[in-house]
Design a protein around this motif. Structure first.
Motif, PDB file in Angstrom:
ATOM      1  N   ILE A 157      18.492  27.585 -34.664  1.00 38.03           N
ATOM      2  CA  ILE A 157      17.331  26.417 -35.731  1.00 38.03           C
ATOM      3  C   ILE A 157      16.531  27.723 -35.926  1.00 38.03           C
ATOM      4  O   ILE A 157      16.060  27.509 -34.640  1.00 38.03           O
ATOM      5  N   SER A 215      13.039  35.920 -33.360  1.00 41.83           N
ATOM      6  CA  SER A 215      13.366  34.964 -34.095  1.00 41.83           C
ATOM      7  C   SER A 215      14.231  35.459 -35.485  1.00 41.83           C
ATOM      8  O   SER A 215      15.881  35.420 -35.823  1.00 41.83           O
ATOM      9  N   ASP A 232      16.669  27.883 -30.276  1.00 44.81           N
ATOM     10  CA  ASP A 232      15.147  27.638 -30.716  1.00 44.81           C
ATOM     11  C   ASP A 232      14.541  28.963 -31.350  1.00 44.81           C
ATOM     12  O   ASP A 232      15.007  29.467 -30.328  1.00 44.81           O
ATOM     13  N   LYS A 285      11.017  21.913 -35.265  1.00 47.94           N
ATOM     14  CA  LYS A 285      12.465  23.386 -34.613  1.00 47.94           C
ATOM     15  C   LYS A 285      12.606  22.388 -33.282  1.00 47.94           C
ATOM     16  O   LYS A 285      13.949  22.657 -32.639  1.00 47.94           O
ATOM     17  N   LEU A 329      15.609  24.272 -41.519  1.00 47.02           N
ATOM     18  CA  LEU A 329      15.075  23.164 -41.165  1.00 47.02           C
ATOM     19  C   LEU A 329      13.980  23.341 -41.920  1.00 47.02           C
ATOM     20  O   LEU A 329      12.942  23.416 -42.447  1.00 47.02           O
TER      21      LEU A 329
END
Length: 453
Positions: free
Chosen positions: A224, A292, A273, A232, A305
């Protein structure tokens, strides 16, 4: 490793439980049982029957147990097998195992029971490997694929391919034995070539299923992603149906990746996440962003998102460029707010990506998002849920080599070279089911098993 002696091990995990099992396999299994077990009623010990009694160390009672005897060849290992069902405390199990070892058994090596089942011809090597896949299955779909292999679906497929290759090899070998005769009539050459093409096609189909099978076995990484404060963590909580991540209106709440297992339509998903990707001077936040970005590179599927209530921001454009070559679903969150985002601009970056409008805060659109995820996971499957899926890297590597040999045989014209190519293809198929396997490979395969299996 000797296979003529009797082995013993715990067949259940250590720790406290209702029941724990000590397993023996080998010709002395029943004799060892007689030394330590007294049935509650004097009787013979028939095969495939549970017998109540007690385990003794001399005259001291160790545990009240149920014993099952499975005499050869009607057992998992095709040897005499004894299973002692004890109370699941660590002490009675340890004492019962020690008595078995002191009475003539030796400790089993990892996977040795399954290895004996393979060596004694009860299962082939691909089925033996499926045993550990059944144990490690993370979802219903993974369990179904493992059970299919354990029941012999892959074995039958490989055996069918082997039979055709053996017939073709025999035709070539006849030509080599009688070199003065015409190698092969034109009509027979065409039939020969057609069969080679069919074998190559069947192997290619199996290999095509490997990407799907690998995901079932290892789990599907669903990341995500988005800039800070687009929802998120709210989406993660919504999919898991519990409050797993902290949700706050303050940007940068998530500083590290959060991973959670999640099953969807039988698929094993690992939901990740991530920290919001943006420019930051905060050292901790920058490290979270770096992690990330690493997760995005390793993702099998990305849920990107975007905020419906705002125009696309520079960080959104940056993310769109980052995921443009990945399998992505664009998730437009906060659909309960007046729409400001210009969805048409997304087409320039992700023209083929699915697009779903949701409200993670109110749970709207989540079912449609899950349906879209399942649709993407199904893509690339030819035969639906019952299709044979290749899940094992070793099998895939052997099939790749077999396919290369088949392609060379199709290109060659000299019978000697074709014969060599067909023999190599056969050897690679044999490796999958264990007809051509060295001890080093067996050691490597069964070392991944637990001791009692």
């Amino acid at each position: 490793m000797s296979t003529s002696d009797t082995i013993a091990a715990l067949a259940t995990p250590p720790g406290s439980s209702g029941i724990g099992i000590v397993r023996l396999s080998g010709s002395d299994s029943v004799a060892i049982l007689h030394k330590i077990f007294r049935p509650s009623k004097k009787r013979a010990l028939p095969s495939h029957t549970l017998i109540h009694g007690r385990i003794y160390n001399n005259e001291q009672i160790i545990d009240e147990v149920l014993v099952s005897i499975m005499r050869a060849p009607h057992s998992f290992t095709c040897e005499d097998v004894v299973e002692i069902n004890c109370h699941g405390g660590s002490l009675p199990l340890r004492k019962a195992l020690e008595l078995c070892l002191h009475s003539g058994a030796r400790p089993a090596e990892p996977g040795e029971f399954t290895r004996r089942a393979f060596l004694n011809g009860r299962i082939d090597l691909s089925q033996a490997e499926a045993v550990i896949d059944v144990i490690n299955a993370k979802s219903q779909a993974a369990l179904a694929a493992a059970n299919s292999c354990l029941e012999g679906a892959l074995s039958r497929k490989i055996s069918d391919l082997r039979m055709v290759l053996l017939d073709l090899s025999a035709q070539i070998e006849v030509g080599l034995d009688y070199p003065d005769d015409e190698y092969m009539e034109q009509e027979n050459r065409e039939v020969f070539g057609a069969w080679l093409f069919e074998i190559g096609y069947q192997i290619s189909r199996l290999l095509k299923s490997f990407s799907q099978g690998r995901l079932l076995r290892e789990g599907i990484k669903v990341v995500i992603a988005g800039r800070p404060n687009v929802g998120k963590s709210s989406l993660l909580n919504c999919l898991l149906q519990r409050e797993r991540a902290i949700v706050a209106p303050i940007p940068g709440t998530t500083r590290d990746t959060i991973e959670e297992s999640y099953q969807l339509a039988g698929y094993p998903l690992c939901l990740i996440d991530t920290a919001g990707i943006t420019h930051s001077r905060d050292e901790i936040e920058r490290e979270g962003i770096r992690r990330s970005q690493k997760s995005l590179q390793q993702a099998d599927l990305i849920l990107l998102l975007l905020d419906s209530g705002q125009n696309l921001q520079p960080d959104d454009y940056r993310l769109l460029e980052m995921v443009s070559s990945a399998k992505t679903i664009v998730v437009v969150n906060k659909s309960d707010l007046p729409q400001q985002i210009e969805l048409g601009k997304i087409e320039n970056y992700l023209p083929n990506a699915g697009k779903i409008k949701i409200s993670a805060k109110h749970g709207q659109g989540i079912q449609q998002l899950e349906e879209q995820i399942v649709h993407l996971l199904h893509q690339g499957r030819d035969g639906g849920q019952d299709e044979l899926l290749l899940t094992n890297m070793r099998h895939a590597a052997a099939l790749e080599q077999a396919l290369s040999a088949i392609k060379r045989a199709q290109e060659n014209t000299l019978p000697e070279l074709i014969a060599t190519d067909l023999r190599e293809a056969l050897e690679k198929l044999d490796e999958i089911i264990g007809l051509n396997t060295g001890e080093d490979l067996l050691d490597r395969i069964f070392s991944n098993f637990c001791v009692g299996k």
